[in-house]
Design a protein around this motif. Structure first.
Motif, PDB file in Angstrom:
ATOM      1  N   GLY A 119     -61.358  39.235 -27.319  1.00 20.93           N
ATOM      2  CA  GLY A 119     -60.461  40.610 -26.578  1.00 20.93           C
ATOM      3  C   GLY A 119     -59.550  40.759 -27.440  1.00 20.93           C
ATOM      4  N   ILE A 120     -59.602  40.432 -28.855  1.00 22.02           N
ATOM      5  CA  ILE A 120     -58.212  40.681 -29.908  1.00 22.02           C
ATOM      6  C   ILE A 120     -58.789  42.067 -30.337  1.00 22.02           C
ATOM      7  N   ARG A 121     -57.434  42.809 -30.533  1.00 19.82           N
ATOM      8  CA  ARG A 121     -57.589  43.900 -30.992  1.00 19.82           C
ATOM      9  C   ARG A 121     -56.955  44.186 -32.585  1.00 19.82           C
ATOM     10  N   GLY A 122     -57.712  44.186 -33.720  1.00 18.71           N
ATOM     11  CA  GLY A 122     -56.826  44.424 -34.870  1.00 18.71           C
ATOM     12  C   GLY A 122     -57.555  45.999 -35.391  1.00 18.71           C
ATOM     13  N   VAL A 123     -57.404  45.980 -36.691  1.00 19.83           N
ATOM     14  CA  VAL A 123     -57.482  47.539 -37.290  1.00 19.83           C
ATOM     15  C   VAL A 123     -58.285  47.488 -38.638  1.00 19.83           C
ATOM     16  N   LEU A 149     -54.572  41.945 -39.053  1.00 23.12           N
ATOM     17  CA  LEU A 149     -54.263  41.557 -37.906  1.00 23.12           C
ATOM     18  C   LEU A 149     -52.607  41.508 -37.745  1.00 23.12           C
ATOM     19  N   ALA A 150     -52.100  42.537 -37.255  1.00 22.63           N
ATOM     20  CA  ALA A 150     -50.705  42.903 -37.109  1.00 22.63           C
ATOM     21  C   ALA A 150     -49.949  42.271 -36.212  1.00 22.63           C
ATOM     22  N   LEU A 151     -48.958  41.543 -36.328  1.00 27.71           N
ATOM     23  CA  LEU A 151     -48.210  40.691 -35.323  1.00 27.71           C
ATOM     24  C   LEU A 151     -47.031  41.535 -34.878  1.00 27.71           C
ATOM     25  N   LEU A 199     -53.346  43.293 -31.710  1.00 27.89           N
ATOM     26  CA  LEU A 199     -52.925  43.089 -33.069  1.00 27.89           C
ATOM     27  C   LEU A 199     -53.073  44.203 -33.964  1.00 27.89           C
ATOM     28  N   LEU A 200     -53.486  45.352 -33.036  1.00 27.05           N
ATOM     29  CA  LEU A 200     -53.708  46.971 -33.435  1.00 27.05           C
ATOM     30  C   LEU A 200     -52.600  47.225 -34.682  1.00 27.05           C
ATOM     31  N   GLY A 211     -45.874  39.918 -45.050  1.00 26.72           N
ATOM     32  CA  GLY A 211     -44.915  39.932 -44.164  1.00 26.72           C
ATOM     33  C   GLY A 211     -44.973  40.198 -42.602  1.00 26.72           C
ATOM     34  N   HIS A 212     -46.049  41.310 -42.409  1.00 19.89           N
ATOM     35  CA  HIS A 212     -46.238  41.648 -41.177  1.00 19.89           C
ATOM     36  C   HIS A 212     -47.345  41.460 -40.607  1.00 19.89           C
ATOM     37  N   ALA A 213     -48.644  41.034 -41.163  1.00 14.32           N
ATOM     38  CA  ALA A 213     -49.964  40.807 -40.826  1.00 14.32           C
ATOM     39  C   ALA A 213     -50.478  39.920 -41.584  1.00 14.32           C
TER      40      ALA A 213
END
Length: 446
Positions: free
Chosen positions: A364-368, A394-396, A36-37, A331-333
């Protein structure tokens, strides 16, 4: 198509993080279970887009693929002049090289990181005029991406017209949580800007998602189609930059679209210098063809409803768990409030980065991080800039994960949240670049 994703152990992930200097950008994709970077270029294309790839015209100049893209962009936006580029920051580089000079002032609504970077690289200044409600995560204002008209007018009154080349409206506003801008606000910005003789330009990476929220939340437009709303939005500006890797539904590409021929001619020279000839500008013909099709698909209501509903599913699950997120869901995250999530981490130890690393360690979830590291240092004082919010995004990716993945993400975050009081140490920087440091920064535990 589908791709295999691999689970890993916490012990493996801790070693990988150490090797990556605690920078999630440095991880290999094979070390990430759910990524979800970013939602930029990470989505899945449709069968029709894959078909367009097979029909791409790779002529150096004046290809059929360019014609398709130009017609689609003009149909959606009303802008008649088009310059393709390889991605959104390339569009910024070309347009800002054309329009921005040293000491210029660029007002807008929470400029995106590369946008601010391109402005400050030219020794100009980005001024945030976002409404105050955007910085209160519990406030349910339906359009937290809006510009504060009084703040904007204060900027216009404080500097001469020649020092303000344009006002930039980002739709949706990523930095404030993927929040939309209302058409009422766009009109108000346009009217005020006209009074001061200042043009309006859109950063339009997620314009279709913005149009969806307008249809859902502005009574006057509930019976309009998404495409009609898009054309209406863009009618209040002279041009736009676009990272097509978001609402273009492609893996690479971008463009500048304009109605001002003088700016177009000047920007054409920079396109040739930086990108390529003006009818391909860094994109293969097949990618332009896939983008033309993607723009059509992204501006249909059923697609947008499905995409944004999945983001809302994640946000609502986290709200049920009591996890602090930016509301309403963007809308996106989904954006996590790291200051409330990890109250024991000092600001100078980067709470948002610490939270993003804990989430990766857990599952193991990658966000930013959208916080102090991303905010960079003040270009004059070289001191850290501390934003009002420390967020983890957390961008999907579009058309990529299932609802089962979403529920796994939510459960993992609940696990971290339940032990958040135990997390008391953050990180410190051991190396950073002069600008846009978050991409390559090296950290160690504080």
């Amino acid at each position: 198509m589908v791709e295999e994703i691999s689970q890993s152990t916490r012990e493996q992930r801790e070693i990988w993080l150490q090797e990556a200097h605690y920078n999630l950008f440095n991880l290999k994709s094979s070390q990430v279970f759910i990524d979800l970077l970013t939602d930029s270029g990470t989505g899945a294309m449709s069968d029709k887009q894959w078909g367009e790839l097979m029909m791409g015209d790779e002529s150096y100049a004046g290809s059929r693929s360019f014609e398709k893209l130009q017609k689609q962009v003009e149909k959606l936006t009303g802008f008649q002049f088009l310059l393709p580029v390889h991605q959104g920051r390339a569009a910024e580089n070309v347009l800002f090289s054309t329009m921005i000079k040293e000491n210029d002032i660029i007002p807008g609504n929470s400029h995106f990181d590369t946008t601010k970077g391109h402005i400050e690289f030219r020794k100009a200044h980005a001024v945030d005029c976002t409404i105050d409600e955007a910085f209160d995560i519990e406030n349910l204002h339906p359009f937290k991406g809006n510009l504060d008209i009084q703040k904007l007018e204060k900027v216009y009154q404080s500097y001469p017209k020649k020092q303000i080349p344009f006002c930039l409206i980002t739709i949706t506003c990523n930095t404030s949580g993927g929040q939309p801008v209302s058409l009422e606000n766009i009109k108000a910005v346009k009217n005020l800007s006209d009074q001061y003789g200042i043009p309006v330009i859109f950063d339009a990476a997620r314009f279709a998602e913005n149009a969806y929220f307008i249809k859902q939340r502005e009574e006057n437009y509930k019976n309009w189609s998404i495409k009609e709303i898009c054309k209406e939005m863009f009618s209040y500006g002279i041009g736009m930059t676009m990272s097509s890797k978001k609402d273009g539904l492609v893996n690479i590409g971008g463009f500048i679209a304009l109605n001002d021929e003088k700016i177009f001619r000047k920007a054409s020279n920079f396109t040739i210098i930086y990108e390529g000839f003006i009818t391909y500008g860094g994109m293969a013909g097949r990618d332009m063809a896939a983008l033309a099709q993607g723009l059509d698909e992204a501006t249909e209501f059923p697609y947008l409803e499905s995409r944004i509903s999945q983001v809302e599913l994640l946000g609502n699950l986290l709200i049920e768990y009591g996890i602090p997120v930016q509301k309403p869901i963007g809308g996106h995250a989904v954006f996590l409030d790291a200051l409330k999530f990890l109250p024991n981490i000092k600001r100078e130890e980067f709470p948002a980065q610490t939270l993003a690393l804990e989430i990766y360690k857990e599952a193991g979830i990658r966000g930013v991080e959208i916080g102090t590291i991303l905010a960079d240092r003040d270009p004059e004082t070289r001191e850290n800039r501390y934003p009002k919010l420390e967020l983890v995004r957390l961008a999907l990716p579009r058309r990529t994960y299932t609802d089962n993945h979403i529920r796994y993400i939510a459960a993992a975050l609940k696990n971290v949240f339940d032990r958040s009081d135990e997390i008391t140490k953050g990180y410190k920087i051991t190396w950073e670049s002069e600008i846009l440091r978050h991409f390559t920064v090296k950290l160690e535990q504080a």
